[in-house]
Design a protein around this motif. Structure first.
Motif, PDB file in Angstrom:
ATOM      1  N   LEU A   1       0.854  -1.188   0.000  1.00  0.00           N
ATOM      2  CA  LEU A   1       0.000   0.000   0.000  1.00  0.00           C
ATOM      3  C   LEU A   1       0.887   1.235   0.000  1.00  0.00           C
ATOM      4  CD1 LEU A   1      -2.744   1.509   0.367  1.00  0.00           C
ATOM      5  CD2 LEU A   1      -2.433   1.218   2.840  1.00  0.00           C
ATOM      6  N   LEU A   2       0.622   2.156  -0.917  1.00  0.00           N
ATOM      7  CA  LEU A   2       1.278   3.466  -0.933  1.00  0.00           C
ATOM      8  C   LEU A   2       0.188   4.474  -0.587  1.00  0.00           C
ATOM      9  CD1 LEU A   2       2.964   1.568  -2.866  1.00  0.00           C
ATOM     10  CD2 LEU A   2       3.648   3.650  -4.067  1.00  0.00           C
TER      11      LEU A   2
ATOM     12  N   PHE B   1       3.257  -5.101   2.593  1.00  0.00           N
ATOM     13  CA  PHE B   1       4.249  -4.043   2.774  1.00  0.00           C
ATOM     14  C   PHE B   1       3.550  -2.676   2.766  1.00  0.00           C
ATOM     15  CE2 PHE B   1       6.593  -7.532   0.790  1.00  0.00           C
ATOM     16  CZ  PHE B   1       7.611  -7.694   1.712  1.00  0.00           C
ATOM     17  N   PHE B   2       4.121  -1.742   3.512  1.00  0.00           N
ATOM     18  CA  PHE B   2       3.519  -0.403   3.551  1.00  0.00           C
ATOM     19  C   PHE B   2       4.569   0.656   3.254  1.00  0.00           C
ATOM     20  CE2 PHE B   2       2.395   3.497   5.926  1.00  0.00           C
ATOM     21  CZ  PHE B   2       1.300   3.855   5.158  1.00  0.00           C
ATOM     22  N   ILE B   3       4.223   1.575   2.364  1.00  0.00           N
ATOM     23  CA  ILE B   3       5.124   2.675   1.974  1.00  0.00           C
ATOM     24  C   ILE B   3       4.351   3.988   2.052  1.00  0.00           C
ATOM     25  CG2 ILE B   3       6.547   3.612   0.098  1.00  0.00           C
ATOM     26  CD1 ILE B   3       6.428   0.577  -0.977  1.00  0.00           C
TER      27      ILE B   3
ATOM     28  N   ASN C   1       8.262  -4.593   7.587  1.00  0.00           N
ATOM     29  CA  ASN C   1       7.566  -4.507   6.298  1.00  0.00           C
ATOM     30  C   ASN C   1       7.179  -3.078   5.919  1.00  0.00           C
ATOM     31  OD1 ASN C   1       7.789  -7.230   6.272  1.00  0.00           O
ATOM     32  ND2 ASN C   1       5.607  -7.673   5.969  1.00  0.00           N
ATOM     33  N   ILE C   2       7.623  -2.126   6.719  1.00  0.00           N
ATOM     34  CA  ILE C   2       7.302  -0.724   6.449  1.00  0.00           C
ATOM     35  C   ILE C   2       8.561  -0.013   5.965  1.00  0.00           C
ATOM     36  CG2 ILE C   2       6.502   1.446   7.464  1.00  0.00           C
ATOM     37  CD1 ILE C   2       4.944  -0.272   9.499  1.00  0.00           C
ATOM     38  N   PHE C   3       8.451   0.702   4.872  1.00  0.00           N
ATOM     39  CA  PHE C   3       9.620   1.363   4.291  1.00  0.00           C
ATOM     40  C   PHE C   3       9.350   2.852   4.106  1.00  0.00           C
ATOM     41  CE2 PHE C   3      10.228  -3.036   3.408  1.00  0.00           C
ATOM     42  CZ  PHE C   3      11.589  -3.220   3.519  1.00  0.00           C
ATOM     43  N   VAL C   4      10.068   3.665   4.885  1.00  0.00           N
ATOM     44  CA  VAL C   4      10.021   5.113   4.660  1.00  0.00           C
ATOM     45  C   VAL C   4      11.075   5.409   3.606  1.00  0.00           C
ATOM     46  CG1 VAL C   4      10.318   7.391   5.667  1.00  0.00           C
ATOM     47  CG2 VAL C   4       9.217   5.581   6.996  1.00  0.00           C
TER      48      VAL C   4
END
Lengths: 553, 553
Positions: free
Chosen positions: B191-192, B383-385, B410-413
């Protein structure tokens, strides 16, 4: 003085603006002045350091001016003293901390010689000609703040200074409700009250509310804690020392402005640093990060400037590591929101945890609407004059006064330079006196005017293009040039074809005018300017300043 | 393509900043792009008009780029199309209103020729190579906004676009909860999501909430009503027309940008103006003040610029009378708080009643924290962005995702230019690609770099001093000058003694170097610059740019 003498209130600063507070009060042949503050420049005042009030009125009446009274030690109430006292030699009255901070201001400018200071305490009354000026304790964001009750033959004027009704003040000294109520009961001709938070509903939080927030942060923080605040927020500084001591951390004070305030406040007994908590000087290199608090502020009182990348940054502060914490214990100055936002972003990128106040939970030093009403109900003035605030805040404060029962016709939203004459029953506006903004840029006080600012604005947008030609003064022939130099317009190496093209146009125009005489050079310059301006706008949609220079040999 | 092909998300704009949103998604040898927005310049980008994304990555891979997908018609999502489509000829997909507004953008720049537009409806699915792109209705501050579900062989990516969960949308079209939930249930790889309001707790108010406020104002207003808003706030514009009609007032639309949006929206059926309510063109002179509404906006989408004194002011708007009302139906853009404050002050001085939104009751078009959680719970991504926001907002959004159960790992800033490669189970960062800011100034795209900006900054602070001398190229003797010209430094007529003094110093320095040859002129210039710089700083504490020019005859 006869009983027919009038009392006049002459606002010289702080009405319709935030800062440079100064109000003159005249009775017969005597004038006293309340406040002598600076304002920070607005965005369009490019390159300006500070703004001070125009004191022409005081200088024209210099023989009448008896004294300056200070309500507390903040820049917007004391910062213009070094400039004003240099032109007007009068005594300055204030409480101990206020005068210590004022002295510090004079010292910064190397003008300690100007200090003719008289220290007073709350409930003291100073008799000065027809005026009796009484000092009444109020709460604010630093100790030793007072309101003034100015008793005159016409009636009593109350000026609140900066205030809030803090029910649990950090130093245990609440507002002197008794004196305010007693003066109100005896009858007050006019109230001049702080309008800074006239748009904020409810009550302002007590300064004590900051302690819980700090404790929360100190509980969470694994690494170094950096607290940044205004040097003027002395209660906040006190709380950082107190909380740090409880958590076994040591505090280093970083930055000249805040170091001076800490030193002055401690020396005068207004800051109580638990033993062993303060790290002297720069000796904080060896302290483990989890034991360290850095208390800092920045350039021109902007708490963040030490943390940014600009000329005011401090490299030692900026070696952040994940686990470090930053507390921005100040709401941004108007216009600095973007700087604050960018700085927080940068800190987040470095891995720091950032705590910042947003508007909703900001602990202000100024009274909100319910407190403004309380002040009005304590003082019960015949006339009301909102002071210290942008115009819309004054208008809002006027509405608040109406809500508490002051008749509309007894409320005056004044402006800088607009005097109000009062008798015991009547108020009338007089014609305007000189009042305005004097811009300080470096050593220059008032020498930067509209033309210079307009030029700086144009230069800032599209830069400058300079065209130089040397012309033989006898023949009128071009003997060198045209040469062109630009700055802030285009990156010249990439714009060579454009500049060559422009040069050709100037040459052609000069050839046409080659026979003209020296007396017509102004016309030649105008012509060159017009041709280039049009050409460059067509090609680039930019409007650099164009400056033709003709040299004669 | 083999099953081993990877899916890569490449942010090209909008991460760590507000605006110029653009994200590329690559699978095998195919790239699609989401968004093509501009950003307004930051304070220190003096003279810059707009900022667009650096699309070097797309140009280097031009053969792979299949299309640009638009989520809605706001500047920060469509504004860079005229620049990007000029370099990259690809089709653009979007809903009807979005493409109508995009076409308007191209027309503004005279580049309608670039339009290769494909209109879609919510729930449509576009098949493009390995990608199946589905459009899902969401709510925002204008109609026809969509999220995207991008189905790929590796998994489904959901991009929210700008969104809020408005339960009572103005056009009666709520978010397509069913499709979002169904896609979520089927399994979403990543998800973005829009991070604009990640710092705001609770739920964002419905756009409908503005109606009650407008009605309140219309009830109170005696004279003319001026409503200023963003041209992009189409629902707000709709409400002004609807409320005006109910109160028997006519509406004139003032200002090119808002006139165009009103025209485009009406022509496409997205704005319903009650018959007889719209005043065509400038025909509002004869309408009585108590029957008139002026709907306006200003330069660069800044709602207030038409009401200020600057170059963008409109004299016909500014003849305020007591009894007139101004509604500022927009929260200030970051950095414009001072302008807003000054404008409101000016209007108050003219006697107008001013209603403005403060942060607390601002009706935003973006989801607040509880809505962000709802989106996360509907989509249930692996994953979350976080996208679309300043860095601290992305960090905050990441925390919100953790609260809803997305594992931290699983979260990427991410950051602009930092690609993330995804398989169905694993995500890994790839090395950086080109991404950044391209500054647009007039016709110049990318030609204003750091040197030009640095010069503009210096010019804006202390101005410029130009020193011209003409030298005989054989003898090296000065034959004319030195002449001095300054702009933005001091007001020359008052500073003549200073300038004379400076001239003498330059002369002395030139006499010493009189015997040197042409090859040493660079050294002479440096010397003149150093001498003047030091002298002027000592005398004025200012640092103008000093520009020596040597002419040879």
């Amino acid at each position: 003085m006869g009983s027919g003498d009038k009392l006049t209130i002459i606002p010289l600063g702080g009405l319709g603006e935030i800062g440079k507070n100064m109000i003159a009060i005249k009775y017969g042949q005597e004038i006293i002045v309340i406040g002598c503050g600076i304002m920070y420049p607005e965005d369009e005042m490019l390159g300006i350091d500070v703004v001070i009030p125009d004191v022409t009125y005081l200088l024209e009446n210099r023989d009448l001016v008896r004294a300056i009274f200070l309500t507390h030690g903040h820049e917007d109430h004391i910062g213009a003293l070094p400039y004003v006292l240099g032109q007007l030699s009068v005594p300055v009255y204030g409480t101990k901390l206020t005068l210590a901070l004022a002295e510090n201001k004079l010292r910064e400018q190397g003008r300690e010689d100007l200090a003719d200071f008289v220290t007073v305490k709350p409930r003291d009354v100073v008799r000065l000609g027809s005026f009796q000026v009484e000092f009444i304790r109020v709460c604010h964001s630093l100790p030793d703040s007072v309101a003034l009750a100015i008793h005159t033959p016409v009636g009593t004027i109350v000026h609140t200074g900066d205030f809030k009704f803090d029910q649990t003040p950090v130093d245990g000294n609440p507002v002197d409700y008794y004196r305010l109520a007693q003066i109100g009961e005896a009858g007050v001709l006019a109230l001049l009250a702080d309008s800074t938070n006239a748009e904020r509903s409810g009550f302002t939080l007590s300064e004590q509310a900051a302690v819980a927030k700090l404790e929360h942060v100190f509980h969470q923080a694994a690494g170094r804690i950096v607290v940044t605040t205004f040097p003027s927020s002395l209660y906040r500084i006190q709380q950082v020392f107190s909380v740090a001591a409880r958590f076994g951390r040591k505090v280093a004070v970083v930055g000249k402005a805040i170091q001076e305030v800490v030193q002055v406040a401690q020396a005068n007994g207004y800051l109580h640093i638990p033993p062993g908590t303060l790290i002297e000087g720069d000796q904080w290199g060896g302290i483990p990060r989890e034991r360290l608090v850095l208390l800092t502020t920045g350039h021109q009182g902007e708490p963040l400037s030490a943390l940014t990348r600009g000329p005011w940054s401090d490299a030692r502060l900026n070696n952040f590591q994940p686990g470090d914490t930053v507390v921005i214990s100040a709401s941004p100055l108007a216009g600095n929101e973007k700087l604050v936002s960018r700085t927080i972003d940068g800190l987040c990128r470095l891995g720091a945890d950032v705590y910042h106040e947003n508007d909703a939970n900001h602990i202000s030093g100024h009274a909100s609407q319910e407190e403004l009403k309380l002040m009005l109900n304590l003082i019960k003035p015949t006339f009301f004059i909102p002071v210290q605030g942008a115009y819309r805040m004054l208008v809002r404060h006027a509405k608040i006064a109406m809500e508490t029962g002051v008749p509309k016709e007894n409320i005056f939203v004044l402006d800088n330079g607009l005097p109000l004459e009062l008798s015991s029953k009547k108020a009338s506006l007089l014609s305007k006196v000189a009042a305005g903004r004097v811009l300080v840029d470096g050593f220059g006080v008032g020498d930067v005017g509209n033309i210079v600012l307009r030029d700086r604005r144009q230069l800032s947008q599209d830069g400058i293009l300079i065209v130089v030609v040397t012309i033989n003064k006898e023949s009128g022939q071009v003997v060198a040039g045209p040469d062109m130099v630009s700055r802030g317009f285009v990156y010249v190496r990439e714009a060579e074809p454009l500049m060559e093209d422009a040069k050709i146009r100037v040459k052609q125009s000069l050839e046409k005018t080659g026979e003209r005489r020296v007396t017509e050079w102004a016309a030649i310059k105008t012509n060159v300017r017009d041709i280039l301006s049009k050409f460059l706008y067509e090609k680039t949609r930019r409007r650099p300043m164009i400056l033709p220079i003709i040299m004669e040999v």
